[in-house]
Design an enzyme around this catalytic site. Structure first.
Site, PDB file in Angstrom:
ATOM      1  N   ASN A 155       2.043  11.783  -9.877  1.00 10.97           N
ATOM      2  CA  ASN A 155       0.982  12.786  -9.962  1.00 10.97           C
ATOM      3  C   ASN A 155       0.801  13.481  -8.627  1.00 10.97           C
ATOM      4  O   ASN A 155       0.970  12.880  -7.561  1.00 10.97           O
ATOM      5  CB  ASN A 155      -0.336  12.154 -10.433  1.00 10.97           C
ATOM      6  CG  ASN A 155      -1.231  11.741  -9.281  1.00 10.97           C
ATOM      7  OD1 ASN A 155      -1.956  12.567  -8.711  1.00 10.97           O
ATOM      8  ND2 ASN A 155      -1.177  10.469  -8.905  1.00 10.97           N
ATOM      9  N   LYS A 157      -9.820   2.994   1.164  1.00 11.38           N
ATOM     10  CA  LYS A 157      -8.613   2.892   0.337  1.00 11.38           C
ATOM     11  C   LYS A 157      -7.407   3.290   1.174  1.00 11.38           C
ATOM     12  O   LYS A 157      -7.384   4.374   1.773  1.00 11.38           O
ATOM     13  CB  LYS A 157      -8.729   3.785  -0.898  1.00 11.38           C
ATOM     14  CG  LYS A 157      -7.589   3.578  -1.899  1.00 11.38           C
ATOM     15  CD  LYS A 157      -7.891   4.252  -3.229  1.00 11.38           C
ATOM     16  CE  LYS A 157      -6.842   3.904  -4.278  1.00 11.38           C
ATOM     17  NZ  LYS A 157      -7.184   4.457  -5.608  1.00 11.38           N
ATOM     18  N   ASN A 210      -1.637  13.763  -2.035  1.00  8.24           N
ATOM     19  CA  ASN A 210      -1.613  15.060  -2.715  1.00  8.24           C
ATOM     20  C   ASN A 210      -2.527  16.117  -2.120  1.00  8.24           C
ATOM     21  O   ASN A 210      -2.625  17.222  -2.643  1.00  8.24           O
ATOM     22  CB  ASN A 210      -1.947  14.854  -4.197  1.00  8.24           C
ATOM     23  CG  ASN A 210      -0.958  13.915  -4.853  1.00  8.24           C
ATOM     24  OD1 ASN A 210       0.241  14.006  -4.619  1.00  8.24           O
ATOM     25  ND2 ASN A 210      -1.468  12.981  -5.651  1.00  8.24           N
ATOM     26  N   THR A 211      -3.233  15.771  -1.040  1.00  9.35           N
ATOM     27  CA  THR A 211      -3.973  16.749  -0.254  1.00  9.35           C
ATOM     28  C   THR A 211      -3.252  16.874   1.072  1.00  9.35           C
ATOM     29  O   THR A 211      -3.083  15.871   1.772  1.00  9.35           O
ATOM     30  CB  THR A 211      -5.432  16.307  -0.037  1.00  9.35           C
ATOM     31  OG1 THR A 211      -6.110  16.277  -1.300  1.00  9.35           O
ATOM     32  CG2 THR A 211      -6.166  17.261   0.892  1.00  9.35           C
ATOM     33  N   PHE A 268      -7.011  16.104  -6.060  1.00 10.32           N
ATOM     34  CA  PHE A 268      -8.476  15.991  -6.075  1.00 10.32           C
ATOM     35  C   PHE A 268      -9.127  17.107  -6.904  1.00 10.32           C
ATOM     36  O   PHE A 268     -10.103  17.739  -6.478  1.00 10.32           O
ATOM     37  CB  PHE A 268      -9.049  16.035  -4.654  1.00 10.32           C
ATOM     38  CG  PHE A 268      -8.779  14.815  -3.809  1.00 10.32           C
ATOM     39  CD1 PHE A 268      -8.227  13.665  -4.337  1.00 10.32           C
ATOM     40  CD2 PHE A 268      -9.077  14.839  -2.443  1.00 10.32           C
ATOM     41  CE1 PHE A 268      -7.983  12.548  -3.544  1.00 10.32           C
ATOM     42  CE2 PHE A 268      -8.842  13.723  -1.647  1.00 10.32           C
ATOM     43  CZ  PHE A 268      -8.294  12.580  -2.187  1.00 10.32           C
ATOM     44  N   ASN A 286      -3.089   2.796  -2.633  1.00 10.63           N
ATOM     45  CA  ASN A 286      -2.955   4.060  -3.351  1.00 10.63           C
ATOM     46  C   ASN A 286      -1.511   4.204  -3.830  1.00 10.63           C
ATOM     47  O   ASN A 286      -0.720   3.262  -3.745  1.00 10.63           O
ATOM     48  CB  ASN A 286      -3.350   5.226  -2.428  1.00 10.63           C
ATOM     49  CG  ASN A 286      -4.003   6.370  -3.177  1.00 10.63           C
ATOM     50  OD1 ASN A 286      -3.544   6.775  -4.247  1.00 10.63           O
ATOM     51  ND2 ASN A 286      -5.075   6.917  -2.625  1.00 10.63           N
ATOM     52  N   SER A 326      -4.625   9.475  -0.389  1.00 12.83           N
ATOM     53  CA  SER A 326      -3.921  10.234  -1.412  1.00 12.83           C
ATOM     54  C   SER A 326      -2.829  11.075  -0.757  1.00 12.83           C
ATOM     55  O   SER A 326      -3.061  11.707   0.285  1.00 12.83           O
ATOM     56  CB  SER A 326      -4.881  11.161  -2.162  1.00 12.83           C
ATOM     57  OG  SER A 326      -4.159  12.066  -2.972  1.00 12.83           O
TER      58      SER A 326
END
Length: 363
Positions: free
Chosen positions: A115, A222, A182-183, A119, A251, A180
């Site tokens: 994925n 996290k 993805n940012t 966010f 994560n 994460s």
């Protein structure tokens, strides 16, 4: 039953299925009979599984990770599915659409997901309106917070503080998400000194709000699985020194070693699911050996079965979380895991789940 319909579901767009599932759960969210039916079908009640941490009781150690209930819309219904706790978010100060679609990919051969959601959420304020009755939940509700994509890292602390300002009155615990993939550049905040400054700023804001009479909440960090051993040790030790209440490990991963050759392997984003099972368990064990006597650990990554969950508990996790496992195993995953945990506790001569925490890390 879920396995019978999964083949049909997996022919649909991955994100569309998620949206339809949330819509279905919304029908149950405010329905007392609907939630009662789900509890009857999915809950496993046994005192041997009840876990007390941070002054609250988790009826069982199996929670749902952040990412499913992004806007805190269906956490009551999810609690009725038998989860011991539910984590909402990730929430950012301002709503944002996330990355362009497609951004969610199934790898069924590997029981994995990639994925790069980014966010996507409606913002912290709107979520706060959904969280006003969090205290009536059957289970603890966690709130996972992050920064907006457009916020530069040097101003990241302001975003986490804004989230706390809007949300600290709600939820049972909070999670600082800097892991994460993805940012853009978010994981740079895991650099030890950057992490320390961020945690310090968040803790100071929390203390300010507590001084106004808001109940104190545990704040967890996290972490990602893609750090070196030395970096991980520096991060978790530094976080504990800055007053963090717990660690969530881990994560998603950027590694594609376990899925090489798959046609989605080169897609950008975080990989979750079975390929992460052993890796995240190893991190739980290492973190427990570093700070397990100081703060609790929530283990997450590739949990599909009771054996997977038990391995993380024995490695040092006081609680565990699932997400990708639910996509592949269905809504009964918590029930399946908890029933198996009871069998494994009996097999090993433990009278309570807490007795199993960290036994492999101490041997």
């Amino acid at each position: 039953m879920y396995k019978l319909i999964r083949k049909y579901l997996f022919q649909m767009d991955t994100e569309e299925i998620h949206e339809r599932t949330v819509d279905a759960l919304k029908l149950v969210e405010d329905s007392a009979p609907g939630k009662s039916l789900l509890r009857m079908m999915f809950q496993v009640k046994d005192e041997r599984l009840a876990t007390k941490l941070w002054g609250m009781t988790f009826p069982n150690p199996v929670g749902l990770a952040a990412g499913f209930d992004k806007n805190a819309e269906v956490y009551h219904a999810l609690g009725a599915l038998g989860f011991g706790f539910v984590e909402v978010g990730t929430l950012t100060p301002q709503g944002q659409p996330g990355n362009p679609r497609p951004r969610l990919f199934r790898l069924p051969e590997h029981e994995a997901i990639i994925n790069r959601m980014g966010f996507n959420n409606h913002g912290a304020y709107l979520a706060s309106q959904h969280l006003v009755d969090y205290a009536y939940s059957d289970v603890p509700i966690g709130i996972n917070i992050g920064k907006n994509k457009v916020t530069p890292n040097e101003e990241a602390a302001s975003d986490y503080i804004k989230c706390l300002d809007m949300l600290y009155s709600y939820g049972h615990y909070f999670v600082i998400n800097i892991s994460s993939p993805n940012t853009p550049n978010l994981r740079d905040l895991q650099e030890t000194e950057s992490m320390r400054l961020l945690v310090r700023a968040v803790r100071e804001k929390a203390a300010e709000m507590e001084a106004r009479g808001i109940q104190k909440k545990p704040i967890l960090l996290k972490v990602a699985p893609d750090m070196s051993d030395e970096h991980m040790r520096d991060v978790v030790q530094g976080a504990v020194e800055e007053g963090i209440s717990g660690i969530i490990a881990t994560n998603t991963t950027l590694s594609r070693e376990a899925v090489q050759g798959h046609h989605y392997a080169e897609e950008a984003g975080g990989l979750s699911g079975k390929p992460l099972t052993e890796r995240s368990t190893a991190w739980v064990k290492e973190i427990y050996q570093e700070v397990g006597d100081k703060v609790p650990i929530i283990g997450v990554g590739g949990i599909f079965t009771g054996e997977d969950a038990y391995a993380k508990i024995r490695a040092g996790a006081s609680l565990v979380q699932v997400y990708t496992g639910m996509i592949y195993q269905g809504p009964g995953i918590s029930k399946q895991i908890n029933k198996k945990l009871l069998q494994l506790l009996k097999r090993d001569g433990f009278s309570h789940i807490s007795e199993a925490v960290g036994v492999d890390a101490r041997s």
